[in-house]
Design a protein around this motif. Structure first.
Motif, PDB file in Angstrom:
ATOM      1  N   SER A 153      29.301 -10.793  21.228  1.00  0.00           N
ATOM      2  CA  SER A 153      29.869 -10.508  22.528  1.00  0.00           C
ATOM      3  C   SER A 153      31.268  -9.954  22.388  1.00  0.00           C
ATOM      4  CB  SER A 153      29.906 -11.882  23.168  1.00  0.00           C
ATOM      5  OG  SER A 153      30.589 -12.956  22.415  1.00  0.00           O
ATOM      6  N   GLN A 154      32.060 -10.123  21.170  1.00  0.00           N
ATOM      7  CA  GLN A 154      33.369  -9.625  20.798  1.00  0.00           C
ATOM      8  C   GLN A 154      33.392  -8.341  20.856  1.00  0.00           C
ATOM      9  OE1 GLN A 154      35.568 -10.132  17.045  1.00  0.00           O
ATOM     10  NE2 GLN A 154      36.870 -10.992  18.178  1.00  0.00           N
ATOM     11  N   THR A 155      32.452  -7.273  20.408  1.00  0.00           N
ATOM     12  CA  THR A 155      32.430  -5.861  20.294  1.00  0.00           C
ATOM     13  C   THR A 155      32.195  -5.406  21.724  1.00  0.00           C
ATOM     14  OG1 THR A 155      31.374  -6.188  18.059  1.00  0.00           O
ATOM     15  CG2 THR A 155      31.243  -3.978  19.181  1.00  0.00           C
ATOM     16  N   ILE A 156      31.230  -6.143  22.341  1.00  0.00           N
ATOM     17  CA  ILE A 156      30.863  -5.665  23.814  1.00  0.00           C
ATOM     18  C   ILE A 156      32.154  -5.802  24.597  1.00  0.00           C
ATOM     19  CG2 ILE A 156      29.736  -5.825  25.926  1.00  0.00           C
ATOM     20  CD1 ILE A 156      27.180  -6.874  23.971  1.00  0.00           C
ATOM     21  N   SER A 157      32.797  -6.874  24.481  1.00  0.00           N
ATOM     22  CA  SER A 157      34.060  -7.137  25.256  1.00  0.00           C
ATOM     23  C   SER A 157      35.181  -6.078  24.856  1.00  0.00           C
ATOM     24  CB  SER A 157      34.277  -8.710  25.047  1.00  0.00           C
ATOM     25  OG  SER A 157      33.475  -9.429  25.457  1.00  0.00           O
TER      26      SER A 157
END
Length: 223
Positions: A153-157
Motif C-alpha cells: 500500500s505504501q508504494t501504491i500511495s
C-alpha cells in the motif's frame, strides 16, 4: 473582544495577501512592500502583525497546504465505499484549473525547496501525510475485499501522490491536452491497475438509453 477579532481577521487578510504576492513574484523574491501592496496597507502595518516577514510567508504556506490534507480528510470522512473515497481523493488533489492559486503556490514552494530547508521540510511532511491518507483508503478497501492490491500500500500511495504532483504541475503550466478531468482519468487508470477495481472515471459518459425501434409501416397495397 472586538479588537482581538479584528486582529485575527487582519492576520488572515495578510496571509491571503502574502500568498498572492508569492504566486506573483516568487517565494524567494517576494518583498515586504509587495505583500503590503497586495494587502492595501503600509509596510509598517504589516510588520505590526508580523515583525518577521518570514513568519508570515511560512503561515501562508501552511494555510495553502491545509487544502491537500486536512480538507481532503474532512471531505471523505462521510464516504463509506472505499472505491468512491479513492476517486474523490484523487480528484480533490488536483488543481481546479491553470489559475489555481494553491497549486501555483506549491509549485513556487517546490522551486525554492532545494535552497530552503524549511520549505523542503514542509513539502516532505505534506507528501508523507498524503501517502498515509491514501494508505488508509487502500488498506481499508483491501480488508473489506473491495480492492486486490497489486503491491504494498505504501508504494501504491507514493505513486498516487507523485502522479498528483506531476499532473498538477502540467495543469498550472497550461498543457493544452491535460485538464483536471483528463489528469483525474490518467491517475485513476493507474489506480484501477493497482487496486483491481473498475473505479468510475472522471470522463465517464452516462449510459445511452436505447429506445425500441418500431418497424416501418408497410406501404398500402395498390387498389
Amino acid at each position: 473582544m472586538v479588537t482581538r477579532k479584528r486582529k485575527t481577521e487582519r492576520r488572515l487578510d495578510l496571509i491571503e495577501a502574502a500568498r498572492r504576492a508569492m504566486v506573483q513574484y516568487g517565494t524567494d523574491a517576494v518583498h515586504l512592500s509587495q505583500v503590503a501592496e497586495e494587502a492595501g496597507l503600509t509596510s509598517g502595518a504589516v510588520l505590526y502583525h508580523y515583525p518577521e516577514l518570514s513568519d508570515l510567508l511560512l503561515e501562508a504556506h501552511h494555510a495553502g497546504m491545509e487544502r491537500f490534507y486536512d480538507q481532503r480528510m474532512k471531505k471523505i470522512a462521510g464516504i463509506a465505499d472505499p472505491a468512491e473515497k479513492l476517486v474523490v481523493t484523487v480528484r480533490s488533489g488536483l488543481p481546479s484549473g491553470p489559475d489555481d492559486a494553491d497549486v501555483r503556490l506549491l509549485c513556487e514552494l517546490g522551486g525554492s525547496a532545494g535552497r530552503n530547508r524549511v520549505y523542503a521540510t514542509l513539502l516532505t511532511t505534506l507528501f508523507d501525510r498524503q501517502v498515509t491518507m491514501y494508505q488508509l483508503i487502500l488498506e481499508t478497501g483491501a480488508a473489506q475485499g473491495v480492492f486486490t492490491l497489486s503491491g504494498d500500500s505504501q508504494t501504491i500511495s507514493r505513486n498516487l501522490v507523485a502522479l498528483e504532483d506531476a499532473y498538477g504541475y502540467r495543469i498550472v503550466a497550461r498543457h493544452p491536452m491535460i485538464g483536471t478531468d483528463e489528469a483525474t482519468e490518467l491517475i485513476l487508470d493507474y489506480a484501477r491497475q493497482a487496486t483491481g477495481h473498475p473505479l468510475p472515471g472522471a470522463l465517464a459518459k452516462p449510459p445511452v438509453r436505447r429506445t425500441r425501434q418500431r418497424a416501418p409501416k408497410a406501404d398500402p397495397a395498390p387498389s
